[in-house]
Every structure is written in structure tokens, then in C-alpha cells.
Design an enzyme around this catalytic site. Structure first.
Site, short mmCIF file in Angstrom:
data_model
loop_
_atom_site.label_atom_id
_atom_site.label_comp_id
_atom_site.label_asym_id
_atom_site.label_seq_id
_atom_site.Cartn_x
_atom_site.Cartn_y
_atom_site.Cartn_z
N TYR A 33 0.82 -1.21 0.00
CA TYR A 33 0.00 0.00 0.00
C TYR A 33 0.87 1.27 0.00
O TYR A 33 0.61 2.22 -0.75
CB TYR A 33 -0.90 -0.03 1.23
CG TYR A 33 -1.94 1.06 1.30
CD1 TYR A 33 -3.04 1.05 0.45
CD2 TYR A 33 -1.83 2.09 2.23
CE1 TYR A 33 -4.00 2.05 0.53
CE2 TYR A 33 -2.79 3.08 2.32
CZ TYR A 33 -3.88 3.06 1.46
OH TYR A 33 -4.83 4.05 1.55
N ALA A 34 1.91 1.27 0.83
CA ALA A 34 2.78 2.45 0.90
C ALA A 34 3.47 2.68 -0.43
O ALA A 34 3.59 3.83 -0.90
CB ALA A 34 3.81 2.28 2.02
#
Lengths: 243, 88
Positions: free
Chosen positions: A152-153
Site C-alpha cells: 500500500y505504501a
């Protein structure tokens, strides 16, 4: 001449839905399309509140063909998308050592590929109008890089980089591209979580509270206005002072 | 003004207004190269804008990159392509 319209993806709940409502409440002349893939109760309710100025598009943001068919529908209604809010996405957290490839790929697809596909799909229309606003909802995770969110990051950091690069490509066409990084916002994901964890999280926020979806929506709305014409390639964090 | 020179002027207006080229209309010759050495200095972003503007104004869709290279050489080559598309 086609009428200008706004498309907000992931508009069934949380930030997407609040943003759509904000536009509808603050600009009586706007038409808003709600892009949704599944679960449409809140989107339908909003469309029912503004039947003349709001429509729902069935749109899986990871599929180019669905962008094409959605925009064909918009064109058939004699409208052109001049504001795109790339909000759809999901997270699927795992430590990298245990992360299935599917969890990595699907998060990259829904958060990053979707921004590419959506932006590419609307760009020609915006170029023709010589006006456009693309607002990408990234995340504070892109800046904090929390453990468990390598997928996600990375996707959300990619969104920030893509925002800057695309902003340069289309700046001279009066199209702006900006990113927003919300921190902890009161969405269903946070509300249904462990209350003790929520309490502990609030202690890490200088404002000692979660943000409201409306507080993100207001920033999106401003970036979409004509007055925000000189803001492009920017990343705005809305996080109560965390970062 | 002949039909041909009116079309050339319309194309030059696109170059000045849409691409915001800082030149006067009479500085753009019909055969002045748009890109490359001794040209008006258009870059790839300008070319993309030009393709969109030509489609919007004249209905000429240029989707093949190789065809675009030939068409976007000068005001004259654009005008030729526009005329050809209207005659077919």
C-alpha cells in the site's frame, strides 16, 4: 459543446462519498458521477438526494475497458469529465515476508494502476476543453511507510510520483494534477476497529482526533476550482499534524 | 483570402493560441518546420496538444504515430491532411 462534469471513484463511502456530497452542496451547477464497483447503497442514496445532478457509474477502476465504457456513457449524456478524483483503492496488509503476491499485485492495481488508467482515460477530453483537474487521493502511508504496508505504501508513494510527473506533462494545457494524503480519517474502516487501538492512535495525532471525511472533501473541492489554477504537482497532507 | 490561406491561418491560430507559442502570425511560414532544427521548437507535449486541437477543430483524428510525424511537419502538411480528410 459538452457540459463539464466531475467523476469521483470509490464513491460509495468514506472520503469519496463525502467529497461527492461536498461538490453537490457547494456548487449548484455541477454534475457529479459516482464511480463504484460494488456495494452501492450510499452512492444510490446520494444520487437519490440529487437526482438531477448526480449519476452512478458501474466502474472497476482496474479495467481499461470499464473506463472506456463509463466515459462513453458520459459522452452519450453530452458531458465531458473535467474533474477526476481518483479515490478508489484498498489495502491488504501483511508483513512482506508473508505477503502473498496476490495481495501485493491487487493493491498496486487498485491504488496505482487505477490512477494511470483513469487519468489517461480523461486526459484527451480535458485537453480538448483546455481545462482539467485531477486530484489523486494518496495516503499518509506513502510518507510514513508503516510496517505491514509495503504494498500500500509503495502504491500510494507511486501515486505521488505519478502526480508530479503528469502535472509537468499537462501544465501548459491548464490541467492541474495534485495529490492529497489523508491521515486517520473517520471512515467505516476506522469506526469498526478496536476502540482501544483507536484511542491509542489518537494519542499519536497532535490534534488528538481523527479527521472527518468532509475535511478532506473541502480540500479536494478547492483544488478543483478555477482559483486553484496555479497549484499543480502538489502533495497536500491532511493529518492533524502527524507528519 | 483564398480558402487555402484561411485554413493556414486557422492552423497558425491554433499554434499561437492553443500552444501559446510566443510568435507573431507572420513569423510562421507555411512550410516552417514545427519540430527539429530551425523550427518553431515544438516538443512532444506540444505535438500531443496539436493532435487534440486539430481533432476538435477540424474533426481530423490522428491516431497513428507514424502518420502524425508526417502530418505535423508544417502548417502546410497539416492543411493538406485536413483537406484530404474532408474530401474523403
Amino acid at each position: 459543446m459538452s457540459a463539464h462534469a466531475i467523476l469521483i471513484t470509490g464513491a460509495n463511502g468514506g472520503i469519496g462519498n463525502a467529497t461527492a456530497r461536498y461538490f453537490l452542496e457547494h456548487d449548484e451547477s455541477c454534475y457529479v458521477y459516482l464511480g463504484i464497483r460494488s456495494g452501492r447503497n450510499e452512492a444510490d442514496a446520494l444520487a437519490a438526494d440529487f437526482p438531477e445532478r448526480c449519476g452512478v457509474l458501474s466502474l472497476d477502476v482496474t479495467k481499461a475497458a470499464e473506463w472506456e465504457s463509463s466515459l462513453a456513457k458520459v459522452a452519450a449524456e453530452d458531458r465531458v469529465i473535467t474533474v477526476l478524483v481518483n479515490n478508489a483503492g484498498h489495502h491488504d496488509d501483511h508483513l512482506m515476508a508473508n505477503m502473498p503476491l496476490e495481495a501485493f499485485s491487487s493493491v498496486i492495481e487498485s491504488n496505482l494502476n487505477s490512477v494511470f488508467l483513469g487519468s489517461q482515460a480523461v486526459l484527451r477530453g480535458m485537453m480538448g476543453e483546455r481545462f482539467g483537474r485531477i486530484i489523486n487521493i494518496s495516503s499518509l502511508s506513502a510518507l510514513l511507510a508503516p510496517l505491514g504496508q509495503t504494498n500500500y505504501a509503495a502504491a500510494k508513494a507511486g501515486v505521488i510520483a505519478m502526480t508530479g510527473s503528469l502535472a509537468k506533462e499537462v501544465a501548459r494545457m491548464s490541467i492541474t494534477v495534485n495529490a492529497i494524503c489523508p491521515g486517520y480519517i473517520e471512515t467505516s474502516a476506522i469506526e469498526t476497529g478496536d476502540p482501544e487501538q483507536a484511542k491509542a492512535r489518537k494519542k499519536t495525532i497532535p490534534m488528538r482526533r481523527f479527521g472527518k471525511p468532509r475535511e478532506v472533501a473541502a480540500a479536494v473541492f478547492f483544488l478543483a476550482t478555477k482559483d486553484a489554477a496555479y497549484i499543480t504537482g502538489a502533495t497536500l497532507k491532511i493529518d492533524g499534524g502527524i507528519f | 483570402m483564398s480558402e487555402s490561406s484561411a485554413l493556414h491561418e486557422e492552423i497558425k491560430e491554433i499554434l499561437i493560441d492553443d500552444l501559446m507559442l510566443d510568435v507573431e502570425m507572420d513569423e510562421i511560414g507555411d512550410e516552417t518546420p514545427l519540430m527539429g532544427p530551425d523550427s518553431l521548437g515544438l516538443d512532444s507535449v506540444d505535438a500531443l496538444q496539436l493532435v487534440v486541437a486539430i481533432e476538435k477543430k477540424f474533426g481530423l483524428k490522428i491516431s497513428d504515430p507514424e502518420a502524425a510525424k508526417g502530418i505535423l511537419r508544417s502548417v502546410k502538411t497539416i492543411a493538406d491532411a485536413v483537406r484530404e480528410s474532408k474530401s474523403t
